[in-house]
Enzyme design. Structure first.
Site, short mmCIF file in Angstrom:
data_model
loop_
_atom_site.label_atom_id
_atom_site.label_comp_id
_atom_site.label_asym_id
_atom_site.label_seq_id
_atom_site.Cartn_x
_atom_site.Cartn_y
_atom_site.Cartn_z
N LYS A 131 -9.39 61.76 18.66
CA LYS A 131 -9.59 62.84 19.51
C LYS A 131 -10.99 63.57 20.38
CE LYS A 131 -10.87 67.00 17.67
NZ LYS A 131 -10.85 67.35 18.67
N GLY A 169 -20.69 63.91 16.77
CA GLY A 169 -20.89 65.39 16.98
C GLY A 169 -22.39 65.89 16.00
N SER A 170 -22.39 66.97 15.47
CA SER A 170 -23.27 67.76 15.30
C SER A 170 -23.32 67.07 13.35
CB SER A 170 -22.82 69.08 14.97
OG SER A 170 -21.46 69.69 14.22
N THR A 171 -24.05 67.66 12.73
CA THR A 171 -24.45 67.28 11.48
C THR A 171 -23.32 67.80 10.47
OG1 THR A 171 -26.86 66.69 11.27
CG2 THR A 171 -26.34 67.33 9.77
N VAL A 218 -20.63 69.24 10.92
CA VAL A 218 -19.19 68.98 10.82
C VAL A 218 -19.61 67.89 10.44
CG1 VAL A 218 -17.60 67.73 12.63
CG2 VAL A 218 -18.60 69.97 12.83
N GLY A 219 -20.34 66.18 10.75
CA GLY A 219 -20.38 65.18 9.95
C GLY A 219 -20.34 65.38 8.83
N GLU A 256 -22.16 59.80 13.54
CA GLU A 256 -23.57 59.64 14.47
C GLU A 256 -23.48 60.89 15.39
OE1 GLU A 256 -25.60 60.56 17.29
OE2 GLU A 256 -24.98 58.68 18.80
N CYS A 275 -27.76 63.73 22.11
CA CYS A 275 -28.04 63.56 20.48
C CYS A 275 -29.81 63.03 20.16
CB CYS A 275 -27.21 62.75 19.24
SG CYS A 275 -26.67 61.03 19.99
N GLU A 324 -32.32 71.63 16.23
CA GLU A 324 -32.07 71.22 17.26
C GLU A 324 -31.12 71.70 17.95
OE1 GLU A 324 -27.83 68.23 17.06
OE2 GLU A 324 -28.86 66.71 18.27
P1 ADP Z 1 -20.40 70.39 19.17
O1 ADP Z 1 -21.02 72.15 18.01
O2 ADP Z 1 -21.94 70.57 19.82
O3 ADP Z 1 -19.53 71.31 19.09
P2 ADP Z 1 -19.46 69.33 16.59
O4 ADP Z 1 -19.83 68.50 16.00
O5 ADP Z 1 -18.54 70.95 16.27
O6 ADP Z 1 -19.99 69.64 17.68
O7 ADP Z 1 -18.16 68.75 17.41
C1 ADP Z 1 -17.61 67.40 17.96
C2 ADP Z 1 -16.19 66.92 17.50
O8 ADP Z 1 -15.70 67.38 16.23
C3 ADP Z 1 -15.20 67.80 18.14
O9 ADP Z 1 -14.44 66.56 18.51
C4 ADP Z 1 -14.61 68.44 17.81
O10 ADP Z 1 -13.82 69.41 17.75
C5 ADP Z 1 -14.57 67.59 16.45
N1 ADP Z 1 -14.21 68.99 14.93
C6 ADP Z 1 -15.19 70.33 14.96
N2 ADP Z 1 -15.44 71.03 13.74
C7 ADP Z 1 -14.85 69.20 13.18
C8 ADP Z 1 -13.29 69.62 12.06
N3 ADP Z 1 -13.97 70.51 11.04
N4 ADP Z 1 -12.71 68.33 11.37
C9 ADP Z 1 -13.14 67.47 12.23
N5 ADP Z 1 -13.29 67.14 13.50
C10 ADP Z 1 -13.97 68.62 13.62
#
Ligand code: ADP
Length: 495
Positions: free
Chosen positions: A191, A244-246, A248-249, A267, A301, A398
């Protein structure tokens, strides 16, 4: 309004191309089952650039089924490792042939400067070729335990892998994820980020040209909380790789725990220290601290977002850094001279500007920038805050933009303490002519990558990933192959 499966886009540099808009599932571009679409914006103008089809849970199910079928029953399951490598090499070749178009899509979709976008595509080519080379060099071991048994291990692929990528390096993250997963024989449902789906779809089209069988590489556009969540909760996905972000990680890890304990690599964010010692070559160090923070508009990052300068040269470095930062050309991503394009979205723009306000309120000194650039699009001036202290939010959080916090340090112990004073641990930079200082400090910093007399010098052969809350596991290099294989032990009784 129904949206077709492709559209002709004319890019600001005159390139006209056919942009796929559908979900790439089972080797075809298809509309989402619920018929939803979403708009994508051009960060340089803030205008809508396209509408793409949106994947929902049903589409993820369909993509996973296609991948599952490809893995267990399709032609992919019968290919030799060498044949997999040939296909990946072919994909690298197609990236090379399409370099101009891919880089242009990236500049248009993400807002990054075209010169950087070209570098990204070159790195994609390098990465895909590198993993093409690994495909037929992945072996198990024979392990001796005594005369009555014969034991060996195999490195087997995991199966259906979910991959969720961010918007800051849309194509590069695509290649970092696809390369090792495919080299090791897996199948993927990837995705893209909702802000930047265009390059991923164009690259999906190239996978078909490269001859990957249907279902092996599925690429969908969609939102995190819908499609992303469906991937991270899916019972038939046994591995997930996320960048992506910590924040969402954490959700991905939780989703794995709550669903089927899929293997997780993450990551995540960083607040990496970039350290300049008294004995550094000041001109070169300033070049690197400038590149460390402003490369990709600070949307990196591993950005060197905390700069520590030793007392003896602090004033000199601030002066030189100010001059250097003011020379960075900010503006139209399609101008070949521009180094810093637009920030990716209104949301990110607002977030970064709120940190600029926070820095001012916290009492840090604005040495450069501190405001938006121009009056349309999401551009921000390269900003330097000096006189920063450890308790400031701009020193701890960050920002993910062209904003750097600079502070002084006394000696090695002081800077090791400050450098490690973070919940993150992705990268660090050290600028010194003294080899002993370089080695001692790099040993003592808690960071996944340490650059000495350079910064942001990533290479596909070098493992990359975080200590602490910057992530779990390593991407790139031989290390990444471990993420996508599982060890099977076979023990044969010889009695
Ligand atoms: P940013 O805050 O910089 O946009 P995110 O960590 O939100 O970074 O997004 C990175 C990726 O994670 C994107 O592809 C986003 O659609 C996806 N994402 C965001 N929220 C979720 C979630 N709850 N579950 C799975 N993937 C997610």
């Amino acid at each position: 309004m129904s949206v077709s499966l492709s559209t002709t886009i004319k890019l600001p540099n005159g390139i006209e191309y056919e942009q796929p808009l559908g979900l790439f599932i089972n080797g075809e571009f298809v509309p989402g089952k619920e018929g939803k679409t979403f708009e994508v914006f051009n960060p340089a103008t803030g205008q809508v650039s396209a509408s793409v089809h949106e994947a929902t849970e049903t589409d993820i199910d369909i993509a996973v089924e296609a991948a599952h079928e490809a893995f267990y029953n399709g032609p992919w399951s019968k290919l030799t490792a060498a044949e997999r490598g040939i296909k990946l090499a072919k994909l690298a070749e197609l990236f090379e042939e399409n370099l101009q178009i891919l880089a242009s899509i990236e500049a248009f979709d993400n807002g990054k400067a075209i010169q950087l976008a070209k570098g990204d595509v070159q790195a994609c080519i390098g990465c895909l070729r590198y993993y093409a080379g690994w495909a037929d060099k992945i072996h198990g071991k024979v392990i001796e335990t005594g005369p009555s048994s014969f034991n060996y291990t195999k490195q087997e692929p995991i199966g259906v892998c979910g991959q969720i990528i961010p918007w800051n390096f849309p194509l590069l993250m695509w290649a970092w994820k696809i390369g090792p997963a495919i080299a090791t024989g897996n199948v993927v449902v990837l995705k893209s980020a909702e802000q930047t789906p265009l390059g991923a779809l164009y690259a999906a089209k190239l996978t078909k040209e490269a001859g990957f069988p249907p279902g092996v590489i599925n690429v969908v556009s969609g939102f995190g909380r819908v499609a992303g969540n469906a991937i991270s909760m899916h019972p038939k996905i046994h591995k997930i790789a996320f960048t992506g972000s910590t924040l969402v990680g954490r959700q991905i890890l939780k989703a794995s725990a709550e669903s089927n304990l899929k293997k997780v690599t993450l990551e995540l964010g960083g607040k990496s220290p970039n350290i300049v010692f008294n004995d550094a070559d000041i001109d070169k160090a300033v070049e690197w601290i400038n590149f460390g923070i402003y490369y990709n508009g600070g949307q990196t990052c591993c950005a060197g977002s905390r700069v520590y300068v030793q007392e003896g040269i602090y004033d000199k470095v601030i002066e030189a850094f100010k001059k250097r930062a003011n020379k960075n050309l900010v503006g139209n991503p399609f101008d070949p001279e521009v180094f810093q394009g637009a920030q990716v979205s209104q949301l990110q723009f607002d977030r970064i500007m709120s940190y600029v306000d926070i820095g001012k309120k916290e009492g840090a000194t604005v040495e450069a920038g501190g405001a938006r650039h121009g009056d349309e699009g999401w551009f921000i001036q390269p900003t330097i805050f000096s006189g920063c202290t450890e308790d400031m939010r701009i020193m701890q959080e960050e920002i993910f933009g062209p904003v750097v916090a600079v502070a002084k340090f006394k000696d090695i112990d002081d800077v090791v303490f400050k450098g490690n004073n973070s919940v993150y641990g992705l990268a660090a930079g050290i600028h010194t002519k003294n080899l002993n200082t370089a080695i001692e400090v790099s040993n003592r910093l808690r960071a996944g990558t340490v650059w000495v007399n350079s910064y942001n010098s990533l290479h596909w052969a070098l493992p990359f990933g975080g200590y602490q809350q910057s992530g779990i596991g390593r991407e790139l290099g031989k290390e990444a192959l471990k993420n996508y294989t599982q060890v099977k032990t076979v023990s044969i009784n010889l009695d």
